[in-house]
Design an enzyme around this catalytic site. Structure first.
Site, PDB file in Angstrom:
ATOM      1  N   ARG B 131     -16.798  25.151   6.585  1.00 51.72           N
ATOM      2  CA  ARG B 131     -16.256  25.009   5.214  1.00 51.72           C
ATOM      3  C   ARG B 131     -14.790  25.396   5.092  1.00 51.72           C
ATOM      4  NH1 ARG B 131     -21.149  27.533   3.976  1.00 51.72           N
ATOM      5  NH2 ARG B 131     -22.805  26.024   3.624  1.00 51.72           N
ATOM      6  N   LYS B 153      -3.572  15.442   2.416  1.00 53.49           N
ATOM      7  CA  LYS B 153      -4.646  14.453   2.460  1.00 53.49           C
ATOM      8  C   LYS B 153      -5.162  14.359   3.884  1.00 53.49           C
ATOM      9  CE  LYS B 153      -3.622  11.244  -1.271  1.00 53.49           C
ATOM     10  NZ  LYS B 153      -3.440   9.808  -1.576  1.00 53.49           N
ATOM     11  N   GLU B 195       7.553   3.842   5.353  1.00 50.42           N
ATOM     12  CA  GLU B 195       7.292   4.950   4.429  1.00 50.42           C
ATOM     13  C   GLU B 195       8.603   5.603   3.980  1.00 50.42           C
ATOM     14  OE1 GLU B 195       4.343   5.799   3.130  1.00 50.42           O
ATOM     15  OE2 GLU B 195       2.892   4.848   4.476  1.00 50.42           O
ATOM     16  N   LYS B 237       8.522  13.642  -0.985  1.00 53.39           N
ATOM     17  CA  LYS B 237       7.069  13.745  -1.043  1.00 53.39           C
ATOM     18  C   LYS B 237       6.652  15.121  -1.557  1.00 53.39           C
ATOM     19  CE  LYS B 237       2.734  12.704   1.016  1.00 53.39           C
ATOM     20  NZ  LYS B 237       1.959  12.010   2.040  1.00 53.39           N
ATOM     21  N   GLU B 247      -3.739  14.472  -6.965  1.00 49.66           N
ATOM     22  CA  GLU B 247      -3.608  13.061  -7.296  1.00 49.66           C
ATOM     23  C   GLU B 247      -4.310  12.683  -8.590  1.00 49.66           C
ATOM     24  OE1 GLU B 247      -3.903  10.483  -3.987  1.00 49.66           O
ATOM     25  OE2 GLU B 247      -3.856   8.678  -5.196  1.00 49.66           O
ATOM     26  N   ARG B 251       1.089  11.533  -8.448  1.00 56.06           N
ATOM     27  CA  ARG B 251       0.988  11.373  -7.005  1.00 56.06           C
ATOM     28  C   ARG B 251       0.590   9.961  -6.614  1.00 56.06           C
ATOM     29  NH1 ARG B 251      -1.524  15.594  -2.633  1.00 56.06           N
ATOM     30  NH2 ARG B 251      -1.445  14.200  -0.846  1.00 56.06           N
ATOM     31  N   ASN B 255       1.405   5.651  -3.545  1.00 59.65           N
ATOM     32  CA  ASN B 255       0.664   4.481  -3.065  1.00 59.65           C
ATOM     33  C   ASN B 255       1.446   3.183  -3.222  1.00 59.65           C
ATOM     34  OD1 ASN B 255      -1.690   5.845  -2.228  1.00 59.65           O
ATOM     35  ND2 ASN B 255      -2.353   6.007  -4.358  1.00 59.65           N
ATOM     36  N   HIS B 258       0.789   0.277  -1.002  1.00 57.20           N
ATOM     37  CA  HIS B 258      -0.409   0.577  -0.224  1.00 57.20           C
ATOM     38  C   HIS B 258      -1.640  -0.229  -0.635  1.00 57.20           C
ATOM     39  CE1 HIS B 258       2.030   3.726   1.446  1.00 57.20           C
ATOM     40  NE2 HIS B 258       1.047   4.148   2.206  1.00 57.20           N
ATOM     41  N   HIS B 262      -3.310  -1.856   2.341  1.00 56.42           N
ATOM     42  CA  HIS B 262      -4.691  -1.593   2.740  1.00 56.42           C
ATOM     43  C   HIS B 262      -5.479  -2.893   2.858  1.00 56.42           C
ATOM     44  CE1 HIS B 262      -4.940   2.897   1.348  1.00 56.42           C
ATOM     45  NE2 HIS B 262      -4.138   2.706   2.370  1.00 56.42           N
ATOM     46  N   HIS B 275      -0.284   0.573  10.216  1.00 54.08           N
ATOM     47  CA  HIS B 275      -0.269   0.948   8.804  1.00 54.08           C
ATOM     48  C   HIS B 275       1.114   0.708   8.181  1.00 54.08           C
ATOM     49  CE1 HIS B 275      -1.075   3.144   5.123  1.00 54.08           C
ATOM     50  NE2 HIS B 275      -0.060   3.961   5.371  1.00 54.08           N
TER      51      HIS B 275
END
Lengths: 375, 375
Positions: B131, B153, B195, B237, B247, B251, B255, B258, B262, B275
């Site tokens: 955890r 992330k 990016e 960032k 997010e 935030r 994207n 993206h 994606h 990517h």
């Protein structure tokens, strides 16, 4: 952490207890026939979609009632196989498959209907799906009602250790419907009582005294006794969790009996012993080791052993585990810090403490003595 | 979120940038040959044990240097296969296997050595192992240095969608050694520039202007230009992440490009397009859609397209994806809320915004027009 006063008997139809965790605070509702009560769910579901996670044993009994309580939402469901042995990454992935197949977005709410295994897996899926979605716990076993559904621990097992993979993720609400306990086997009901007794031992002597009187009523499913025991257990757990959400200190006390218990579960193969049964023996062994260290009076060890037995739980460990295997299994447990075994032991009934001062020899002697009882 | 001033050139040997997230704040170190510098690691490792997670491509190049920087700790390592297609629950489990086989407790620190895939998986393993254990990011690609290693992330892919399973888990420190970029292929370096350009487009017009001049120097691995671009990207960032760690709003601007990207990655099969390549086209398509909506001037669309091309990136999507498949893939993306497609678009260079007002027809027309460029 404040101590609780005398045990007050719960007679309200629906009690509410709040777990105070700042912006992650949530209510626990306790009572009969809450399953179909929309008022228990509506305030805690933000979007329009719900994914119910249950298992093949619980779903036929309670899924329809739960769906009635959730009327008006767009409801999907995923039914998992039943059993601790399915609490793994593979079964977890079935939940992700269902969420993605149904194209659920971040506004889905996951509702866990079942015992601790379902709750742990559904909660972990909620923690990880798209990096976190809300979830509601609807525990249907005594163990889950008093333990797994409070505190935000979620996760799955790894072949090398129980609950080794998981997350802290708090539910939005917990709905403990005591009527669901009527379909539990006696064995499962007893397993839940192990955790109930644990709260008395950790920090609530008055509750322990009450349990010595009321365990027969609890085993007979007396509704007032059940609601009282669940409420008091959750109060105890909520106090500890609120003081230490991420288990950096005090929360470790909740592991009383669990280092021994985990070794029994892992050593005999998950699912052979119920978690609560292993914890029951673990409580007795923790008391025996505490007595061996001179911390606990023999008369208290005897009271603990008697109460665990009265709850219908085993009080001696399986004789199939060699002592070295015990130590090995206890060492892989999360209670290890910097190579030292940390254990929760007792200085009295209602007075648990976390210690790293246990000598391996005394631990071995305790295990050997307990196993002699078996023979 | 404050805007950044003029681009200042970085000439220090080791720069430090702090990501402000309260008790989860952490530093990013940027410079040449930091990999073996113990001062970058020691303050951020609490226990005595370290588990390095790397892959079969990066390990032969940099593992020894990293181990030198970690001298004095008890070091274990797990080497994963290389590639986005291994970013799944099965490969993740190899990390858990290694941690459990080596009996690592909660005091282990995971160190991710590699690109975004390694960082995402090692970070997710750190989020879930018992955890949550601490981790340090040592990104070795430009993409990872400017993007994946900042913001917390972590996660893995699911066959039905990228990064669908994951957690927010902040590193204790990020060490961006610019010397590691010298072994990158031109293709991977360009992918990272996508990016970098994105940050200029979102909220940093001055940086975009600077990039129009400096992209050739960056592609030639000019160390001062590289350190400046990484520092500025991370500053951008960090500002956005600090304002919105989980997010819930702003935030989402990260994207930009993206949703399109994606769809390209998923539609062509993960790993076919890098990517960053997919994001490069995604930036161009986001500009084209913004222009179609009357939000962006044609001259700015042209500047964006030119800069993406100048960075060595593709500017047109693959012609193999039918338009309905595009929409299907974009709809499963995390940007869907209550059934509406949310997209990040541009009102100017340095002025991105999140909108749910996009008409599916205009989206289809943008995709069709972009695909005609391919033919």
């Amino acid at each position: 952490m404040g101590a609780l006063g005398p045990v007050s008997v719960s007679t309200a139809e629906r009690q509410r207890l709040d777990v105070e965790l700042g912006e992650r605070s949530y209510p626990i509702y306790i009572g009969r026939n809450l399953l179909s009560d929309p008022a228990c769910y509506r305030p805690y579901i933000v979007g329009e979609r719900v994914m119910i996670v249950s298992n093949e044993t619980v779903a036929p009994l309670y899924l329809d009632a739960l769906r009635a309580g959730l009327e008006g939402f767009e409801i999907d469901q995923v039914i998992l196989p039943d059993g601790e042995r399915y609490k793994d990454l593979t079964t977890l992935n079935h939940i992700f498959d269902a969420l993605l197949e149904r194209r659920c977005g971040r506004d889905v709410t996951i509702v866990a209907l079942g015992g601790g295994v379902v709750g742990d897996m559904a909660g972990f899926a909620a923690a990880c799906y798209q990096r976190g979605v809300p979830f509601i716990q609807v525990p249907t076993t005594l163990l889950a009602q008093v333990d797994s559904s409070v505190g935000g621990k979620t996760g799955v097992n790894h072949p090398a250790g129980k609950n080794m993979i998981g997350a802290f993720h708090q539910p939005r609400a917990v709905i403990a419907d005591t009527a669901t306990l009527e379909t539990l086997s006696e064995r499962e009901l007893s397993a839940g009582l192990a955790e109930v007794i644990k709260y008395g031992l950790i920090s609530d002597r008055l509750f322990f005294d009450w349990l010595e009187e009321k365990v027969p009523a609890l085993r007979a499913l007396d509704p007032v006794a059940l609601a009282t025991a669940i409420d008091r257990s959750c109060q105890n757990k909520a106090l500890i969790v609120a003081a230490d959400e991420r288990e950096s200190g005090q929360r470790a006390l909740l592991n009383l009996g669990h280092s021994f218990g985990h070794a029994i579960e892992a050593g005999t193969g998950y699912g052979t012993w119920l978690h609560g049964e292993a914890v029951g023996v673990g409580l007795v062994m923790a008391a025996q080791l505490s007595e061996r260290l001179g911390w606990l009076k023999p008369v208290d060890t005897a009271r603990i052993q008697d109460l665990v037995a009265c709850a219908g739980l085993p009080i001696v460990p399986p004789d199939s585990l060699p002592s070295e295997r015990w130590l090995e299994l206890m060492a892989v447990d999360k209670k290890v810090q910097r190579g030292r075994l940390r254990l929760v032991l007792l200085q009295g009934i209602g007075a648990a403490l976390l210690t790293a001062d246990v000598d391996a020899g005394q631990l071995r002697a305790t295990i050997a003595a307990a196993q002699r009882q078996t023979a």
